[in-house]
Design an enzyme around this catalytic site. Structure first.
Site, PDB file in Angstrom:
ATOM      1  N   ASP A 277       0.866  -1.199   0.000  1.00 52.70           N
ATOM      2  CA  ASP A 277       0.000   0.000   0.000  1.00 52.70           C
ATOM      3  C   ASP A 277       0.896   1.241   0.000  1.00 52.70           C
ATOM      4  OD1 ASP A 277      -3.092   0.753   1.654  1.00 52.70           O
ATOM      5  OD2 ASP A 277      -1.648   2.214   0.902  1.00 52.70           O
TER       6      ASP A 277
ATOM      7  N   ASP B 246      -3.984   2.414  -5.080  1.00 54.90           N
ATOM      8  CA  ASP B 246      -2.616   2.368  -4.561  1.00 54.90           C
ATOM      9  C   ASP B 246      -2.299   1.114  -3.766  1.00 54.90           C
ATOM     10  OD1 ASP B 246      -3.919   2.813  -2.147  1.00 54.90           O
ATOM     11  OD2 ASP B 246      -2.313   4.096  -1.391  1.00 54.90           O
ATOM     12  N   GLU B 247      -3.053   0.032  -3.982  1.00 52.90           N
ATOM     13  CA  GLU B 247      -2.738  -1.173  -3.211  1.00 52.90           C
ATOM     14  C   GLU B 247      -2.973  -2.450  -4.005  1.00 52.90           C
ATOM     15  OE1 GLU B 247      -5.594  -2.184  -0.017  1.00 52.90           O
ATOM     16  OE2 GLU B 247      -6.443  -0.206  -0.424  1.00 52.90           O
TER      17      GLU B 247
END
Ligand code: TTP
Ligand code: MG
Length: 371
Positions: A26, A124-125
């Site tokens: 993340d 974003d992960e």
């Protein structure tokens, strides 16, 4: 360490299952970190990405902020006016979605090269199954360090990584130490790692469930793990059983290669609370067109349309309709949209925000693109 171990099944027999090594990556303060990278002069100062604060009169929300801004108590989803009051000297920036999307794609490509299987779960992960790449958890830790180095070198960004025997533990581990963290939880340490953490760290335990669990005297994951399974089932039905399994660190869900977004949505906060029905309908129409374009561009069709209304006192309601077939005509869909909006306007209460979302997505035939 061998990747095979014996597991006691619920029926009491023993079965050989291959152990897994799952990583969750993340990015740290993603939107804000990208902005800092683009503007090195911001470094060291609080940066807030989101709506325009308009000297405290702004009405939207914070998308995210860097860790300097978090020291002032600023958080994602907080009204931007409150963020402004907490730190008037922060640098406030608008959301540059296109840029973040580009950076995200490039990071996912880097991650993909380190994984047997990769599942993107947000901008974003991602989860990485590295069971074949890494001999053991120590090897996975080395792999994580290599990933961090690569992301720092190619994208000048930091991330936090969690490593565990399944997705649940990996996800909680990546959140355990942020920013720039690396947390490794081996199978034998899972229960001890989870036990002291608050119950809301578990998937599916939202604010309301947390309150109910707390009222039952269950505050930590350890409390939940030692609670009577049958009582949890009485209270929460099938979810109760699932909570108990999660509290014991059990999660057999696979890393699924093809991530499909769950929905596309847009919302708009009016400059001033409004009772102007015409304005509300035309705003809903515009949001709907944007959502439809996103759905279309990404190669999906949708079946469920949802409208969200927030009244001036922040009371928020949603109303949804699931269509029989996904390929309805845009005009017919607008009619559905208006039917969803209209009951909200009957009371004459002023409206602060309107939102439109499309869900129950399916990939268009022949399409294989992802965001
Ligand atoms: P997160 O990973 O939840 O947050 P983050 O990366 O900013 O910070 P952290 O270091 O705690 O991981 O979300 C990723 C991005 O998604 C975030 O940079 C901005 C966006 N976002 C919103 O727009 N609104 C929100 O409410 C949240 C939580 C995130
Ligand atoms: Mg993040």
């Amino acid at each position: 360490m061998s990747n095979l171990f014996m597991r006691h099944t619920e029926a009491g027999s023993r079965e050989a299952v291959s152990s897994r090594i799952i990583m969750h990556v993340d990015l740290d303060a993603f939107f804000a970190a990208v902005e800092e990278r683009e503007h090195p002069e911001y470094r060291g100062r609080p940066v807030v990405v989101g709506a325009d604060p308009k000297e405290g009169r702004g009405r939207g929300v914070v998308s995210t902020c860097n860790y300097e801004a978090r020291r002032f108590g600023i958080r994602s989803a907080m009204p931007i006016s409150r963020a402004w009051r907490l730190c008037k000297d922060a640098i406030f920036l608008p959301v540059n979605h296109e840029l973040y999307q580009k950076v995200s794609s490039s990071i996912i490509m880097i991650l993909r090269s380190y994984a047997d299987k990769l599942e993107q779960v947000g901008i974003d992960e991602a989860f990485l199954d590295v069971s074949k790449r890494a001999k053991d958890f120590t090897g996975a830790g080395e792999l994580a360090k290599a990933i961090k180095r690569k992301i720092a070198e190619k994208e000048r960004l930091t991330c936090s990584v969690g490593i565990g025997p399944n997705k649940l533990v990996a996800k909680i581990a990546s959140d355990y130490h942020k920013p720039d963290g690396l947390t490794i939880v081996e199978e034998k340490d899972v229960k001890a790692f989870l036990a002291p953490l608050p119950v809301e760290k578990l998937w599916g335990v939202g604010r309301k469930t947390k309150v109910r669990l707390n009222a039952m005297g269950i505050c930590t994951i350890g409390d939940l793990a030692s609670y009577h399974n049958a009582k949890l089932r009485d209270e929460f039905g099938a979810f109760g059983v699932e909570f108990h399994r999660m509290a014991h660190g059990i999660d057999n869900s696979e890393v699924v290669e093809e991530w499909t977004p769950k929905s596309f949505s847009r919302e708009h906060t009016f400059e001033e609370d409004t009772g102007d029905q015409n304005l509300i309908y035309t705003t809903a129409d515009r949001l709907f067109e944007e959502v439809e374009r996103d759905v279309e561009r990404n190669g999906f069709t949708f079946q469920t349309l949802t409208v969200k209304i927030r009244y001036e006192d922040f009371e928020t309601h949603t109303r949804s309709r699931t269509l029989q077939s996904p390929a309805a005509k845009p005009n017919a869909l607008k009619e559905v949209l208006h039917e969803l909006v209209s009951p909200f306007l009957e009371s004459g209460r002023k409206v602060r925000l309107v939102g439109v979302s499309a869900s129950s997505l399916s990939m268009k035939a022949g399409q294989k693109t992802l965001i």
